[in-house]
Design a protein around this motif. Structure first.
Motif, PDB file in Angstrom:
ATOM      1  N   HIS A  48       5.414   1.248   1.360  1.00  0.00           N
ATOM      2  CA  HIS A  48       6.045   1.659   2.620  1.00  0.00           C
ATOM      3  C   HIS A  48       7.486   1.194   2.693  1.00  0.00           C
ATOM      4  N   SER A  49       7.739  -0.002   2.224  1.00  0.00           N
ATOM      5  CA  SER A  49       9.094  -0.530   2.186  1.00  0.00           C
ATOM      6  C   SER A  49       9.123  -1.643   1.147  1.00  0.00           C
ATOM      7  N   ALA A  50      10.295  -2.107   0.824  1.00  0.00           N
ATOM      8  CA  ALA A  50      10.433  -3.061  -0.278  1.00  0.00           C
ATOM      9  C   ALA A  50      10.035  -4.471   0.156  1.00  0.00           C
ATOM     10  N   VAL A  51       8.733  -4.671   0.313  1.00  0.00           N
ATOM     11  CA  VAL A  51       8.205  -5.959   0.742  1.00  0.00           C
ATOM     12  C   VAL A  51       7.217  -6.456  -0.316  1.00  0.00           C
ATOM     13  N   SER A  52       7.271  -7.741  -0.582  1.00  0.00           N
ATOM     14  CA  SER A  52       6.417  -8.318  -1.611  1.00  0.00           C
ATOM     15  C   SER A  52       4.977  -8.454  -1.109  1.00  0.00           C
ATOM     16  N   LEU A  53       4.048  -7.794  -1.801  1.00  0.00           N
ATOM     17  CA  LEU A  53       2.641  -7.884  -1.387  1.00  0.00           C
ATOM     18  C   LEU A  53       2.064  -9.271  -1.653  1.00  0.00           C
ATOM     19  N   SER A  54       2.663 -10.011  -2.568  1.00  0.00           N
ATOM     20  CA  SER A  54       2.125 -11.336  -2.884  1.00  0.00           C
ATOM     21  C   SER A  54       2.256 -12.302  -1.708  1.00  0.00           C
ATOM     22  N   GLU A  55       3.036 -11.917  -0.704  1.00  0.00           N
ATOM     23  CA  GLU A  55       3.158 -12.767   0.487  1.00  0.00           C
ATOM     24  C   GLU A  55       2.129 -12.391   1.546  1.00  0.00           C
ATOM     25  N   GLY A  56       1.263 -11.448   1.201  1.00  0.00           N
ATOM     26  CA  GLY A  56       0.263 -11.008   2.174  1.00  0.00           C
ATOM     27  C   GLY A  56      -1.079 -11.684   1.968  1.00  0.00           C
ATOM     28  N   GLU A  57      -2.013 -11.317   2.838  1.00  0.00           N
ATOM     29  CA  GLU A  57      -3.342 -11.925   2.826  1.00  0.00           C
ATOM     30  C   GLU A  57      -4.323 -11.097   2.011  1.00  0.00           C
ATOM     31  N   LEU A  67       4.267  -7.140   6.588  1.00  0.00           N
ATOM     32  CA  LEU A  67       5.257  -6.589   7.518  1.00  0.00           C
ATOM     33  C   LEU A  67       4.643  -5.634   8.552  1.00  0.00           C
ATOM     34  N   HIS A  68       3.890  -4.639   8.079  1.00  0.00           N
ATOM     35  CA  HIS A  68       3.292  -3.681   9.035  1.00  0.00           C
ATOM     36  C   HIS A  68       1.780  -3.572   8.895  1.00  0.00           C
ATOM     37  N   ALA A  69       1.189  -4.471   8.112  1.00  0.00           N
ATOM     38  CA  ALA A  69      -0.277  -4.630   8.065  1.00  0.00           C
ATOM     39  C   ALA A  69      -1.044  -3.528   7.341  1.00  0.00           C
ATOM     40  N   SER A  70      -0.374  -2.696   6.548  1.00  0.00           N
ATOM     41  CA  SER A  70      -1.151  -1.806   5.695  1.00  0.00           C
ATOM     42  C   SER A  70      -1.892  -2.652   4.670  1.00  0.00           C
ATOM     43  N   ARG A  71      -3.151  -2.301   4.437  1.00  0.00           N
ATOM     44  CA  ARG A  71      -3.906  -2.966   3.380  1.00  0.00           C
ATOM     45  C   ARG A  71      -4.023  -2.014   2.188  1.00  0.00           C
ATOM     46  N   PHE A  72      -4.014  -2.589   0.997  1.00  0.00           N
ATOM     47  CA  PHE A  72      -4.148  -1.808  -0.234  1.00  0.00           C
ATOM     48  C   PHE A  72      -5.374  -2.285  -0.993  1.00  0.00           C
ATOM     49  N   ASP A  73      -6.104  -1.306  -1.537  1.00  0.00           N
ATOM     50  CA  ASP A  73      -7.275  -1.632  -2.345  1.00  0.00           C
ATOM     51  C   ASP A  73      -6.813  -2.178  -3.695  1.00  0.00           C
ATOM     52  N   LEU A  74      -7.235  -3.380  -4.020  1.00  0.00           N
ATOM     53  CA  LEU A  74      -6.796  -4.013  -5.275  1.00  0.00           C
ATOM     54  C   LEU A  74      -7.335  -3.284  -6.499  1.00  0.00           C
ATOM     55  N   ARG A  75      -8.411  -2.525  -6.320  1.00  0.00           N
ATOM     56  CA  ARG A  75      -9.024  -1.832  -7.465  1.00  0.00           C
ATOM     57  C   ARG A  75      -8.307  -0.532  -7.782  1.00  0.00           C
ATOM     58  N   THR A  76      -7.750   0.111  -6.754  1.00  0.00           N
ATOM     59  CA  THR A  76      -7.159   1.441  -6.957  1.00  0.00           C
ATOM     60  C   THR A  76      -5.693   1.512  -6.568  1.00  0.00           C
ATOM     61  N   GLY A  77      -5.232   0.570  -5.748  1.00  0.00           N
ATOM     62  CA  GLY A  77      -3.873   0.614  -5.226  1.00  0.00           C
ATOM     63  C   GLY A  77      -3.719   1.514  -4.010  1.00  0.00           C
ATOM     64  N   ARG A  78      -4.798   2.150  -3.581  1.00  0.00           N
ATOM     65  CA  ARG A  78      -4.688   3.086  -2.460  1.00  0.00           C
ATOM     66  C   ARG A  78      -4.513   2.348  -1.133  1.00  0.00           C
ATOM     67  N   PRO A  83       0.942   2.003   8.167  1.00  0.00           N
ATOM     68  CA  PRO A  83       1.780   3.185   7.965  1.00  0.00           C
ATOM     69  C   PRO A  83       1.945   3.601   6.496  1.00  0.00           C
ATOM     70  N   ALA A  84       1.536   2.781   5.538  1.00  0.00           N
ATOM     71  CA  ALA A  84       1.699   3.182   4.131  1.00  0.00           C
ATOM     72  C   ALA A  84       0.808   4.389   3.840  1.00  0.00           C
ATOM     73  N   THR A  85       1.324   5.329   3.094  1.00  0.00           N
ATOM     74  CA  THR A  85       0.543   6.524   2.736  1.00  0.00           C
ATOM     75  C   THR A  85       0.453   6.695   1.226  1.00  0.00           C
TER      76      THR A  85
END
Ligand code: FES
Length: 108
Positions: A48-57, A67-78, A83-85
């Motif tokens: 969504h924007s240039a933010v480091s995912l390693s700083e997330g939960e 930053l905006h709380a989109s979660r990504f599946d670690l297995r697929t990256g989806r 707001p991330a699409t």
């Protein structure tokens, strides 16, 4: 010993459960996550924007962008939430003799 397409990142025992750890592989930021006794490698940049995912939960098999709380599946990256699409690349991980290797080609 992994094939030449894999790059050594670290010893397995330096990873802590659910604590993301950032590396750079040939200039590419990669985050390793140990969760549920499996290790995942995901591109360390939110789609969504240039933010480091390693700083997330980490929660289960997901990592949340702080930053905006989109979660990504670690297995697929989806992305699992707006707001991330767009997906984030994930990379194959190989554990060999207590060492963690990643292969940057073969993005998921
Ligand atoms: S920067 Fe990651 S969800 Fe917006």
């Amino acid at each position: 010993m992994p094939d030449s397409g894999h790059t050594y990142l670290c010893a397995l025992d330096v990873l802590e459960e659910d604590v993301p750890r950032r590396f750079e592989v040939e200039g590419v930021p990669v985050t390793l996550v140990l969760t549920g006794q499996r290790v995942f490698a995901i591109h360390d940049m939110c789609s969504h924007s240039a933010v480091s995912l390693s700083e997330g939960e980490v929660d289960g098999f997901s990592i949340e962008c702080w930053l905006h709380a989109s979660r990504f599946d670690l297995r697929t990256g989806r992305p699992l939430d707006p707001p991330a699409t767009r997906p984030v690349p994930v990379y194959p991980v190989r554990i060999d003799d207590g060492s963690v290797y990643v292969r940057l080609t073969g993005e998921g």
